[in-house]
Scaffold this active site. Structure first.
Site, PDB file in Angstrom:
ATOM      1  CB  ILE A 170      -0.573 -13.714  -0.060  1.00 55.46           C
ATOM      2  CG1 ILE A 170       0.840 -13.676  -0.685  1.00 55.46           C
ATOM      3  CG2 ILE A 170      -1.141 -15.132  -0.053  1.00 55.46           C
ATOM      4  CD1 ILE A 170       1.912 -14.313   0.146  1.00 55.46           C
ATOM      5  CG  HIS A 200      -6.135  -6.033   4.015  1.00 58.31           C
ATOM      6  ND1 HIS A 200      -6.179  -4.730   4.455  1.00 58.31           N
ATOM      7  CD2 HIS A 200      -4.822  -6.331   3.867  1.00 58.31           C
ATOM      8  CE1 HIS A 200      -4.949  -4.265   4.572  1.00 58.31           C
ATOM      9  NE2 HIS A 200      -4.105  -5.216   4.218  1.00 58.31           N
ATOM     10  CG  PHE A 231      -2.004   1.024   1.186  1.00 57.51           C
ATOM     11  CD1 PHE A 231      -3.175   0.816   0.474  1.00 57.51           C
ATOM     12  CD2 PHE A 231      -1.853   2.216   1.872  1.00 57.51           C
ATOM     13  CE1 PHE A 231      -4.172   1.777   0.442  1.00 57.51           C
ATOM     14  CE2 PHE A 231      -2.840   3.182   1.848  1.00 57.51           C
ATOM     15  CZ  PHE A 231      -4.013   2.961   1.128  1.00 57.51           C
ATOM     16  CD  GLU A 232       2.205   1.175   3.678  1.00 57.20           C
ATOM     17  OE1 GLU A 232       1.178   1.347   4.364  1.00 57.20           O
ATOM     18  OE2 GLU A 232       2.609   0.041   3.326  1.00 57.20           O
TER      19      GLU A 232
END
Length: 160
Positions: free
Chosen positions: A87, A93, A62-63
């Site tokens: 994964i 999520h 995400f970063e």
């Protein structure tokens, strides 16, 4: 008619940044090893003291976009490579992280004009991720090759 193609041997003036997600580092460290092996075999100095290559570690996939954006906008790099492994689990999520990482990385490339290689594995199982990071093949090598080709292609386009 002019044909533009990247060359895998035009590496002398190429400066590359690699952004690696620490989450699932069992996989991402193998992707990084494959990527560095490819870059080294094609003439990029991958030593710790290299002026051609920098590696930045981030907490997770995400970063990746924000650090890739910072590096791409710095003017120091001709290509940025992002490496991650997401994964699938039992919650949504996975879908959120994959969607935001891929959109964010694509946006960085479009807005900065710097090629950003999408090297984020998206798999259903850890086994699938490991197969893509070294057991059967190492996609890190492919991401390195893509970076060399795009860096060379962008230089050729700039000179036309």
């Amino acid at each position: 008619m002019t044909t533009f193609e990247g060359r895998f041997t035009d590496t002398a003036d190429l400066r590359i940044a690699v952004v690696v997600a620490r989450f699932n580092d069992l996989v991402t460290s193998k992707l990084l090893s494959g990527c560095l092996d490819c870059l080294s075999r094609h003439g990029i100095d991958t030593a710790e003291t290299s002026s051609q290559l920098d590696v930045a570690w981030v907490p997770g996939s995400f970063e990746l976009p924000i650090v890739a954006q910072n590096l791409a906008q710095s003017g120091r790099y001709q290509v940025v490579i992002t490496l991650g492994a997401v994964i699938r689990g039992d919650t949504p999520h996975f879908d959120v992280v994959v969607a935001e990482a891929s959109k964010g990385i694509a946006t960085v490339a479009r807005e900065s004009g710097v090629p950003v290689i999408f090297g984020v594995l998206t798999t259903d199982t850890m086994q699938q991720a490991l197969e893509r990071a070294g057991i059967k093949s190492n996609l890190g090598w492919s991401y390195g090759l893509q970076a060399l080709e795009m860096g060379s292609l962008m230089a050729a386009l700039a000179q036309s």
